[in-house]
Design an enzyme around this catalytic site. Structure first.
Site, PDB file in Angstrom:
ATOM      1  N   ASP A  90       3.904  -1.803  -0.267  1.00 54.82           N
ATOM      2  CA  ASP A  90       5.140  -2.573  -0.102  1.00 54.82           C
ATOM      3  C   ASP A  90       5.538  -3.317  -1.385  1.00 54.82           C
ATOM      4  OD1 ASP A  90       2.811  -4.182   0.586  1.00 54.82           O
ATOM      5  OD2 ASP A  90       4.190  -5.749   1.218  1.00 54.82           O
ATOM      6  N   HIS A  91       4.739  -3.158  -2.438  1.00 48.74           N
ATOM      7  CA  HIS A  91       5.084  -3.736  -3.746  1.00 48.74           C
ATOM      8  C   HIS A  91       5.262  -2.664  -4.816  1.00 48.74           C
ATOM      9  CE1 HIS A  91       4.029  -7.898  -2.415  1.00 48.74           C
ATOM     10  NE2 HIS A  91       3.455  -7.162  -1.485  1.00 48.74           N
ATOM     11  N   HIS A 111      -6.549 -11.423  -2.198  1.00 48.77           N
ATOM     12  CA  HIS A 111      -5.800 -10.464  -1.376  1.00 48.77           C
ATOM     13  C   HIS A 111      -6.196  -9.044  -1.779  1.00 48.77           C
ATOM     14  CE1 HIS A 111      -2.410  -8.910   0.920  1.00 48.77           C
ATOM     15  NE2 HIS A 111      -1.945  -8.286  -0.150  1.00 48.77           N
ATOM     16  N   ASP A 123       1.222 -11.657  -3.273  1.00 43.89           N
ATOM     17  CA  ASP A 123       0.625 -11.932  -1.960  1.00 43.89           C
ATOM     18  C   ASP A 123      -0.612 -12.820  -2.088  1.00 43.89           C
ATOM     19  OD1 ASP A 123       2.601 -10.274  -1.051  1.00 43.89           O
ATOM     20  OD2 ASP A 123       1.272  -8.738  -0.227  1.00 43.89           O
ATOM     21  N   HIS A 127      -0.505  -2.718  -3.464  1.00 44.32           N
ATOM     22  CA  HIS A 127      -0.069  -2.327  -2.121  1.00 44.32           C
ATOM     23  C   HIS A 127       1.302  -1.642  -2.127  1.00 44.32           C
ATOM     24  CE1 HIS A 127      -3.015  -5.340  -0.092  1.00 44.32           C
ATOM     25  NE2 HIS A 127      -3.548  -4.166  -0.283  1.00 44.32           N
ATOM     26  N   HIS A 133       0.319  -6.378  -7.568  1.00 44.95           N
ATOM     27  CA  HIS A 133      -0.858  -5.701  -7.010  1.00 44.95           C
ATOM     28  C   HIS A 133      -0.468  -4.340  -6.464  1.00 44.95           C
ATOM     29  CE1 HIS A 133       0.817  -7.574  -3.399  1.00 44.95           C
ATOM     30  NE2 HIS A 133      -0.030  -6.925  -2.636  1.00 44.95           N
ATOM     31  N   HIS A 137       6.781 -12.283   0.082  1.00 42.25           N
ATOM     32  CA  HIS A 137       7.256 -12.087   1.460  1.00 42.25           C
ATOM     33  C   HIS A 137       7.994 -13.309   2.000  1.00 42.25           C
ATOM     34  CE1 HIS A 137       5.028  -8.334   2.515  1.00 42.25           C
ATOM     35  NE2 HIS A 137       4.238  -8.748   1.534  1.00 42.25           N
TER      36      HIS A 137
HETATM   37 FE    FE Z   1       2.795  -7.451   0.487  1.00 46.35          FE
HETATM   38 ZN    ZN Z   2      -0.128  -6.994  -0.471  1.00 43.68          ZN
END
Ligand code: FE
Ligand code: ZN
Length: 261
Positions: free
Chosen positions: A57-58, A110, A127, A55, A53, A165
């Site tokens: 942090d990915h 998410h 996530d 975001h 996805h 995570h």
């Molecule tokens: Fe994440």
């Molecule tokens: Zn995420």
């Protein structure tokens, strides 16, 4: 196929899927340097990036990684288009030589376009499904996330869940709170501190273990459902109960409740 964890940022995992002749695929890329270091250490040759996805942090490690290894990025067809070179729709199958084939499932909740990669014995759930928990409802509805988790739950019980995570210990605190009499949750929670002190990832876990201990896969079990309905002061449909449980956890984690439908 071997799978290696690369911890990045505060609590993210990048997963390296190693093929039988040192090829590898990289699942999500929240950072570049630790991933390049692990690939060098293992002597792997990257062939592809699998992105769950959009975001940061990915995704924020993708550009710098591709400056070193200009490999295709298989990802959602409706988001993350800055990074995705090979957009994937629900049901698509990605064949990666020596690493196997990966089926793409659209698993919204998410984010709207979140995808999960399914291969023999493993699911890379990003996530969506976390070990002992699930992602927050940032873009999707409770009904969408419930449908996504229900679908993942149809995989064989022995499937290993590789999520984005290291949240298991935190998630189990909430699981124990809402299901205080669940011995499987208590046992799993007791393993967390020693496991993390040894520096071991708590991910992956089998789907069987998730079904026993993850409240978001258990909203139809009578005791948990009663607890959710007591919290909401009313009887609820499955999707409503799921949404209330998700909001309950947001509050439990000290964050303001998110609006949900
Ligand atoms: Fe994440
Ligand atoms: Zn995420």
């Amino acid at each position: 196929m071997r799978i290696h964890a690369v911890p990045v940022l505060t609590d993210n995992y990048v997963w390296l899927i190693e093929g039988d002749q040192r090829q590898c695929a990289v699942v999500d890329l929240g950072a570049t340097e630790p991933v390049l270091a692990k690939i060098a250490e293992l002597g792997l040759i990257p062939q592809a990036i699998l992105l769950t996805h959009h975001h940061a942090d990915h995704t924020q490690g993708i550009a710098a990684f591709r400056a070193h290894y200009p490999v295709p990025v298989y990802g959602p067809s409706t988001e993350a288009q800055t990074w995705v070179t090979n957009p994937q729709v629900d049901g698509a199958v990605i064949d990666l030589p020596h690493m196997g084939s990966f089926e793409v499932w659209l698993t919204p909740g998410h984010t709207r376009g979140h995808i999960t990669f399914i291969t023999d014995g493993a699911a890379f759930t990003g996530d969506t499904l976390f070990t002992a928990g699930c992602g927050r409802l940032f873009e999707g509805t409770a009904a969408q996330m419930l449908a996504s988790l229900d679908r993942i739950a149809t995989l064989p019980d022995a499937t290993y869940i590789y999520c984005g995570h290291e949240y298991t210990a935190d998630n189990l605190r909430f699981a124990q709170f809402v299901e205080p009499d669940n011995q499987s949750i208590a046992r799993r929670a007791a393993q967390m501190t020693p496991m993390r002190l040894r520096g071991e990832p708590s991910v992956p876990a089998t789907l069987a273990e998730e079904k026993q201990t993850n409240p978001f896969l258990r909203i139809r079990t009578p005791l948990l459902r009663q607890a959710i309905e007591k919290f909401a002061h009313q009887y609820l449909s499955d999707a409503q109960a799921f949404g209330v449980l998700r909001r309950w956890k947001d509050e439990f984690d000290g964050l303001p409740p998110l609006s949900f439908k």
